[in-house]
Design a protein around this motif. Structure first.
Motif, PDB file in Angstrom:
ATOM      1  N   LYS A   7       0.839  -1.203   0.000  1.00 41.21           N
ATOM      2  CA  LYS A   7       0.000   0.000   0.000  1.00 41.21           C
ATOM      3  C   LYS A   7       0.873   1.251   0.000  1.00 41.21           C
ATOM      4  CE  LYS A   7      -4.336  -1.499   2.194  1.00 41.21           C
ATOM      5  NZ  LYS A   7      -4.597  -2.079   3.517  1.00 41.21           N
ATOM      6  N   SER A   8       1.956   1.216   0.787  1.00 38.80           N
ATOM      7  CA  SER A   8       2.771   2.435   0.874  1.00 38.80           C
ATOM      8  C   SER A   8       3.539   2.632  -0.423  1.00 38.80           C
ATOM      9  CB  SER A   8       3.735   2.354   2.064  1.00 38.80           C
ATOM     10  OG  SER A   8       4.653   1.308   1.846  1.00 38.80           O
ATOM     11  N   MET A   9       3.957   1.522  -1.047  1.00 41.39           N
ATOM     12  CA  MET A   9       4.630   1.659  -2.352  1.00 41.39           C
ATOM     13  C   MET A   9       3.655   2.268  -3.352  1.00 41.39           C
ATOM     14  SD  MET A   9       6.245  -1.189  -4.920  1.00 41.39           S
ATOM     15  CE  MET A   9       4.710  -2.005  -5.261  1.00 41.39           C
ATOM     16  N   PHE A  10       2.436   1.755  -3.326  1.00 37.82           N
ATOM     17  CA  PHE A  10       1.425   2.255  -4.267  1.00 37.82           C
ATOM     18  C   PHE A  10       1.176   3.740  -4.032  1.00 37.82           C
ATOM     19  CE2 PHE A  10      -2.144   2.229  -7.049  1.00 37.82           C
ATOM     20  CZ  PHE A  10      -3.068   3.098  -6.489  1.00 37.82           C
ATOM     21  N   ALA A  11       0.961   4.105  -2.737  1.00 38.12           N
ATOM     22  CA  ALA A  11       0.627   5.502  -2.419  1.00 38.12           C
ATOM     23  C   ALA A  11       1.757   6.433  -2.879  1.00 38.12           C
ATOM     24  CB  ALA A  11       0.406   5.640  -0.920  1.00 38.12           C
ATOM     25  N   GLN A  12       2.980   5.989  -2.642  1.00 38.35           N
ATOM     26  CA  GLN A  12       4.158   6.789  -3.010  1.00 38.35           C
ATOM     27  C   GLN A  12       4.174   6.994  -4.529  1.00 38.35           C
ATOM     28  OE1 GLN A  12       7.657   4.735  -1.877  1.00 38.35           O
ATOM     29  NE2 GLN A  12       8.987   6.518  -2.003  1.00 38.35           N
ATOM     30  N   LEU A  13       3.853   5.917  -5.234  1.00 37.43           N
ATOM     31  CA  LEU A  13       3.896   5.958  -6.703  1.00 37.43           C
ATOM     32  C   LEU A  13       2.737   6.755  -7.278  1.00 37.43           C
ATOM     33  CD1 LEU A  13       4.552   2.447  -8.211  1.00 37.43           C
ATOM     34  CD2 LEU A  13       5.567   4.609  -8.917  1.00 37.43           C
ATOM     35  N   ASP A  17      -3.670  11.457  -6.755  1.00 35.45           N
ATOM     36  CA  ASP A  17      -4.864  10.975  -7.494  1.00 35.45           C
ATOM     37  C   ASP A  17      -5.089   9.480  -7.251  1.00 35.45           C
ATOM     38  OD1 ASP A  17      -3.505  10.553 -10.884  1.00 35.45           O
ATOM     39  OD2 ASP A  17      -2.928   9.762  -8.933  1.00 35.45           O
ATOM     40  N   MET A  18      -4.201   8.887  -6.457  1.00 33.69           N
ATOM     41  CA  MET A  18      -4.360   7.477  -6.054  1.00 33.69           C
ATOM     42  C   MET A  18      -4.554   6.543  -7.250  1.00 33.69           C
ATOM     43  SD  MET A  18      -3.656   7.152  -3.077  1.00 33.69           S
ATOM     44  CE  MET A  18      -4.252   5.668  -2.296  1.00 33.69           C
ATOM     45  N   GLU A  19      -3.987   6.927  -8.386  1.00 36.20           N
ATOM     46  CA  GLU A  19      -3.959   5.922  -9.448  1.00 36.20           C
ATOM     47  C   GLU A  19      -2.638   6.023 -10.184  1.00 36.20           C
ATOM     48  OE1 GLU A  19      -7.583   7.401 -11.645  1.00 36.20           O
ATOM     49  OE2 GLU A  19      -6.208   7.106 -13.328  1.00 36.20           O
ATOM     50  N   ILE A  20      -2.259   4.877 -10.776  1.00 38.56           N
ATOM     51  CA  ILE A  20      -0.948   4.778 -11.408  1.00 38.56           C
ATOM     52  C   ILE A  20      -1.098   5.121 -12.891  1.00 38.56           C
ATOM     53  CG2 ILE A  20       0.921   3.179 -11.984  1.00 38.56           C
ATOM     54  CD1 ILE A  20       1.014   3.057  -9.136  1.00 38.56           C
ATOM     55  N   SER A  21      -0.307   6.087 -13.338  1.00 38.96           N
ATOM     56  CA  SER A  21      -0.323   6.419 -14.766  1.00 38.96           C
ATOM     57  C   SER A  21       0.626   5.463 -15.499  1.00 38.96           C
ATOM     58  CB  SER A  21       0.180   7.860 -14.950  1.00 38.96           C
ATOM     59  OG  SER A  21       1.566   7.888 -14.597  1.00 38.96           O
ATOM     60  N   VAL A  22       0.555   5.500 -16.813  1.00 33.19           N
ATOM     61  CA  VAL A  22       1.460   4.658 -17.614  1.00 33.19           C
ATOM     62  C   VAL A  22       2.907   4.989 -17.259  1.00 33.19           C
ATOM     63  CG1 VAL A  22       2.196   4.114 -19.966  1.00 33.19           C
ATOM     64  CG2 VAL A  22      -0.229   4.417 -19.465  1.00 33.19           C
ATOM     65  N   THR A  51      -0.003  -1.089 -22.752  1.00 30.62           N
ATOM     66  CA  THR A  51      -0.682  -2.376 -22.971  1.00 30.62           C
ATOM     67  C   THR A  51      -1.102  -2.992 -21.642  1.00 30.62           C
ATOM     68  OG1 THR A  51       0.765  -2.727 -24.846  1.00 30.62           O
ATOM     69  CG2 THR A  51      -0.413  -4.653 -24.005  1.00 30.62           C
ATOM     70  N   MET A  52      -0.190  -2.932 -20.657  1.00 28.96           N
ATOM     71  CA  MET A  52      -0.507  -3.542 -19.356  1.00 28.96           C
ATOM     72  C   MET A  52      -1.661  -2.814 -18.686  1.00 28.96           C
ATOM     73  SD  MET A  52       3.056  -4.556 -17.620  1.00 28.96           S
ATOM     74  CE  MET A  52       4.293  -3.826 -18.599  1.00 28.96           C
ATOM     75  N   LYS A  53      -1.711  -1.510 -18.895  1.00 31.12           N
ATOM     76  CA  LYS A  53      -2.755  -0.721 -18.250  1.00 31.12           C
ATOM     77  C   LYS A  53      -4.090  -0.900 -18.983  1.00 31.12           C
ATOM     78  CE  LYS A  53      -3.867   4.002 -16.855  1.00 31.12           C
ATOM     79  NZ  LYS A  53      -5.176   3.890 -17.504  1.00 31.12           N
ATOM     80  N   ASP A  54      -4.000  -1.186 -20.289  1.00 31.68           N
ATOM     81  CA  ASP A  54      -5.230  -1.281 -21.100  1.00 31.68           C
ATOM     82  C   ASP A  54      -6.273  -2.175 -20.449  1.00 31.68           C
ATOM     83  OD1 ASP A  54      -4.456   0.427 -22.984  1.00 31.68           O
ATOM     84  OD2 ASP A  54      -3.883  -1.071 -24.480  1.00 31.68           O
ATOM     85  N   GLY A  55      -5.760  -3.199 -19.749  1.00 35.84           N
ATOM     86  CA  GLY A  55      -6.710  -4.158 -19.171  1.00 35.84           C
ATOM     87  C   GLY A  55      -7.718  -3.473 -18.262  1.00 35.84           C
ATOM     88  N   SER A  56      -7.313  -2.387 -17.630  1.00 37.03           N
ATOM     89  CA  SER A  56      -8.273  -1.755 -16.709  1.00 37.03           C
ATOM     90  C   SER A  56      -8.314  -0.255 -16.993  1.00 37.03           C
ATOM     91  CB  SER A  56      -7.829  -1.996 -15.264  1.00 37.03           C
ATOM     92  OG  SER A  56      -6.460  -1.653 -15.156  1.00 37.03           O
ATOM     93  N   LEU A  61      -5.404   0.888  -6.653  1.00 34.05           N
ATOM     94  CA  LEU A  61      -4.656  -0.044  -5.799  1.00 34.05           C
ATOM     95  C   LEU A  61      -4.983  -1.502  -6.152  1.00 34.05           C
ATOM     96  CD1 LEU A  61      -2.841  -0.664  -3.373  1.00 34.05           C
ATOM     97  CD2 LEU A  61      -4.813  -0.351  -1.890  1.00 34.05           C
ATOM     98  N   VAL A  62      -6.257  -1.814  -6.317  1.00 32.45           N
ATOM     99  CA  VAL A  62      -6.637  -3.218  -6.558  1.00 32.45           C
ATOM    100  C   VAL A  62      -6.133  -3.689  -7.924  1.00 32.45           C
ATOM    101  CG1 VAL A  62      -8.589  -4.796  -6.869  1.00 32.45           C
ATOM    102  CG2 VAL A  62      -8.625  -3.105  -5.022  1.00 32.45           C
ATOM    103  N   GLU A  63      -6.339  -2.854  -8.944  1.00 31.64           N
ATOM    104  CA  GLU A  63      -5.902  -3.251 -10.293  1.00 31.64           C
ATOM    105  C   GLU A  63      -4.372  -3.395 -10.333  1.00 31.64           C
ATOM    106  OE1 GLU A  63      -9.726  -1.168 -10.458  1.00 31.64           O
ATOM    107  OE2 GLU A  63      -7.754  -0.567  -9.694  1.00 31.64           O
ATOM    108  N   PHE A  64      -3.710  -2.473  -9.632  1.00 31.83           N
ATOM    109  CA  PHE A  64      -2.238  -2.516  -9.616  1.00 31.83           C
ATOM    110  C   PHE A  64      -1.762  -3.789  -8.913  1.00 31.83           C
ATOM    111  CE2 PHE A  64       1.922  -1.035 -10.050  1.00 31.83           C
ATOM    112  CZ  PHE A  64       2.579  -0.981  -8.838  1.00 31.83           C
ATOM    113  N   GLN A  65      -2.439  -4.137  -7.820  1.00 32.91           N
ATOM    114  CA  GLN A  65      -2.074  -5.354  -7.072  1.00 32.91           C
ATOM    115  C   GLN A  65      -2.270  -6.580  -7.956  1.00 32.91           C
ATOM    116  OE1 GLN A  65      -1.682  -5.981  -3.191  1.00 32.91           O
ATOM    117  NE2 GLN A  65      -0.750  -7.690  -4.262  1.00 32.91           N
ATOM    118  N   LEU A  66      -3.359  -6.576  -8.734  1.00 30.93           N
ATOM    119  CA  LEU A  66      -3.627  -7.726  -9.615  1.00 30.93           C
ATOM    120  C   LEU A  66      -2.508  -7.862 -10.653  1.00 30.93           C
ATOM    121  CD1 LEU A  66      -7.488  -7.437 -10.249  1.00 30.93           C
ATOM    122  CD2 LEU A  66      -6.276  -9.246  -9.011  1.00 30.93           C
TER     123      LEU A  66
END
Ligand SMILES: O=C(O)[C@@H](S)Cc1ccc(I)cc1
Ligand SMILES: [Ca+2]
Ligand SMILES: [Ca+2]
Length: 167
Positions: A7-13, A17-22, A51-56, A61-66
């Motif tokens: 979670k902390s890695m995700f938040a830092q990244l 906006d709590m979502e990971i850009s390409v 391509t990896m992001k296209d899936g969602s 956090l959940v999509e990134f964990q998947l």
């Protein structure tokens, strides 16, 4: 549940906006892959991260964990089938790895995928991951088409069309 360090890695990244850009995805993947000296890679490109992001729609956090867990699973397979420990997949190793990942492909499709993802006959780690992300998307797509749930997607299209539709 998702452990706190993740979670902390995700938040830092992800930032506020709590979502990971390409771009953020590419940063983390290249940082992590460089820690694994046994993996050959020329780095994840923006294209492959897209391509990896296209899936969602968005990488929360959940999509990134998947995605992370998929990469971890595929990394285990990569190491298992990199028989000569070259850090990359030969076409022979690739065929076995795809099989182990659950993709039972015929000769022709294996050859088409190797041609598509290999550079001088070998598939490095980032290309390996992209190939699996693509295959997974393809099979999900065909399962959608194949509504009678036989579990076997009847794909009576040529391999070329198959890969052409999933560049
Ligand atoms: O986090 C790690 O280093 C291992 S456990 C999993 C992993 C390895 C490589 C990548 I790129 C992404 C994730
Ligand atoms: Ca590569
Ligand atoms: Ca190898």
């Amino acid at each position: 549940d998702i452990d706190d360090s993740f979670k902390s890695m995700f938040a830092q990244l992800a930032g506020e906006d709590m979502e990971i850009s390409v771009r953020e995805l590419r940063t983390i993947l290249n940082r992590v892959v460089s820690r694994h000296q046994d993996l050959l890679t020329d780095g994840f490109s923006m294209e492959s991260c897209r391509t990896m992001k296209d899936g969602s729609a968005r990488l929360g956090l959940v999509e990134f964990q998947l995605l992370w867990n998929k990469i971890r699973k595929w990394l285990v397979i990569f190491r298992q089938f990199d028989l000569d420990k070259s850090g990359a997949m030969s076409s022979y190793e690739m065929r076995m790895a795809l099989e182990a990942a659950g993709f039972h492909l015929n000769n022709q499709l294996n050859q088409v995928l190797v041609a598509r993802y290999a550079e001088n006959e070998t598939i490095d780690f980032d290309n390996f991951i992209c190939c699996l992300v693509k295959l997974e998307a393809m099979f999900r797509f065909f399962q959608e088409l194949n509504k009678d749930d036989t579990g076997v997607a009847e794909m009576n299209i040529t391999e070329q069309d198959f890969v052409a539709n999933f560049p």
